[in-house]
Design an enzyme around this catalytic site. Structure first.
Site, PDB file in Angstrom:
ATOM      1  CG  HIS A 125      -1.975  -1.016   1.222  1.00 14.02           C
ATOM      2  ND1 HIS A 125      -2.852  -1.190   0.176  1.00 14.02           N
ATOM      3  CD2 HIS A 125      -2.296  -1.978   2.138  1.00 14.02           C
ATOM      4  CE1 HIS A 125      -3.661  -2.213   0.443  1.00 14.02           C
ATOM      5  NE2 HIS A 125      -3.343  -2.702   1.623  1.00 14.02           N
ATOM      6  CG  ASP A 162      -2.882  -8.453   0.787  1.00  5.63           C
ATOM      7  OD1 ASP A 162      -2.098  -8.718   1.710  1.00  5.63           O
ATOM      8  OD2 ASP A 162      -3.913  -7.759   0.939  1.00  5.63           O
ATOM      9  CG  HIS A 164      -6.472  -5.292   1.767  1.00  5.73           C
ATOM     10  ND1 HIS A 164      -5.952  -6.173   2.692  1.00  5.73           N
ATOM     11  CD2 HIS A 164      -7.618  -4.805   2.300  1.00  5.73           C
ATOM     12  CE1 HIS A 164      -6.747  -6.201   3.766  1.00  5.73           C
ATOM     13  NE2 HIS A 164      -7.767  -5.395   3.546  1.00  5.73           N
ATOM     14  CG  ASP A 246      -4.936  -9.888   3.530  1.00  7.49           C
ATOM     15  OD1 ASP A 246      -4.680 -10.406   2.427  1.00  7.49           O
ATOM     16  OD2 ASP A 246      -4.656  -8.707   3.806  1.00  7.49           O
TER      17      ASP A 246
HETATM   18 ZN   LIG Z   1      -4.088  -7.114   2.802  1.00  7.40          ZN
END
Ligand SMILES: [Zn+2]
Length: 309
Positions: A125, A162, A164, A246
């Site tokens: 991120h 991931d 995200h 995740d």
């Molecule tokens: Zn994540």
């Protein structure tokens, strides 16, 4: 062919506060899961500190200086809504980058062709000028630019599974003709980016979104129908994996329903691509994964697969 696991105790000293899901126990869970007899041939290597030059491959000097000036002496501070710094954070962050750089050096010179970086904080991120989503520096992007600068590697793919979207890696790669960022992630979900319409300046970004509730069947299908053809098209000289766990069904931060076998399956397909195009060179970098039991088991499935073949 030895598989390396790069780690360092500094990862345990990045304190995010008692409520925070991205916590030192994640590394303890991983190291515990990798301590069984099945992993006795896994070579442990200590992560070195990254240099300023490594950080500058992705992040401008003013951002690095700003982050460094925020280093707290004796408390926790937030540099973003959910991104914390403690007295141990700076070293942990530098060693997380140092691990990714060393991993590239190792797979480029051999004999090891597969390396897993079991470090925190995560990185995908982190945008060139912005810390966010528990991330300070973007290890995966820095690894790609290091491979180009130091080893003359032309084509690099970062595959990110991931839950995200890795907005930071996408931002770092946006204008890079020979760097591909390919992500599977849940939408809608933090950070809100990752729509399939985001394709990069050279059509070098591939975003494949899954709806909440999707599971292994859907995940495997998009890996086969989108991610692998993208790699076949690029023929990467180096494959980097942003390995977040995740998307596991037990994870508290996502709503996908993957299990350990799904991560092992994706890992096998990625190894096949690395074997096909990049002499097996595969660097895997830990990103998310917040249910400790699921994280340990998922990393074990991932690394066990890396040790096969
Ligand atoms: Zn994540």
């Amino acid at each position: 062919m030895p598989v390396l696991c790069i780690r360092h105790d500094a990862s345990l000293h990045h304190d995010t506060g008692f409520w925070h899901p991205e916590r030192p126990e994640r590394i303890r869970a991983i190291e515990s899961a990798l301590s069984t007899a099945a992993f006795q041939n896994l070579l442990r290597v200590e992560a070195p500190l990254a240099t300023r030059e490594h950080l500058l491959l992705v992040h401008p000097e003013r951002y690095i200086r700003w982050l460094e000036s925020n280093r707290p002496a004796d408390q926790l501070i937030a540099v973003d809504g959910d991104t914390m710094m403690s007295p141990g954070t700076w070293e942990a962050a530098l060693r997380a980058v140092g691990a990714a750089v060393l991993a590239v050096d190792e797979v480029m010179k051999g004999p090891s062709r597969r390396v897993f970086c079991a470090m925190r904080p995560p990185g995908h991120h982190a945008e060139p000028e912005r810390a966010m989503g528990f991330c300070l520096f973007n290890q995966a992007a820095i690894a790609a630019f290091h491979a180009r600068q130091t080893h003359g590697v032309e084509r690099v793919a970062v595959v990110d599974f991931d839950v995200h979207h890795g907005n930071g890696t996408q931002a770092a790669f946006w204008n890079e003709k020979t760097f591909v960022y390919a992500s599977t992630h849940q939408m809608p979900l933090f950070p809100g980016t990752g729509d399939p319409s985001e394709r990069g300046a050279h059509d070098n970004i591939l975003n494949v979104a899954l709806p909440p509730g999707a599971g292994g069947k859907e995940f495997r299908a998009i890996f086969e129908s989108a991610i692998i053809p993208c790699l076949e098209n690029l023929r990467p000289d180096l494959l980097i994996v942003s390995a977040g766990f995740d998307a596991h069904r037990a994870d508290p931060l996502g709503n996908l329903n993957l299990v350990e076998d799904d991560f092992a399956y994706a890992t096998r397909l990625l190894m096949e691509q690395a074997d096909k195009w990049s002499e097996g060179r595969l660097v895997s970098i830990l990103e998310g994964g917040y249910d400790l039991d699921a994280l340990g088991k998922s990393v074990a499935a991932h690394v066990k697969m890396l040790m096969e073949g």
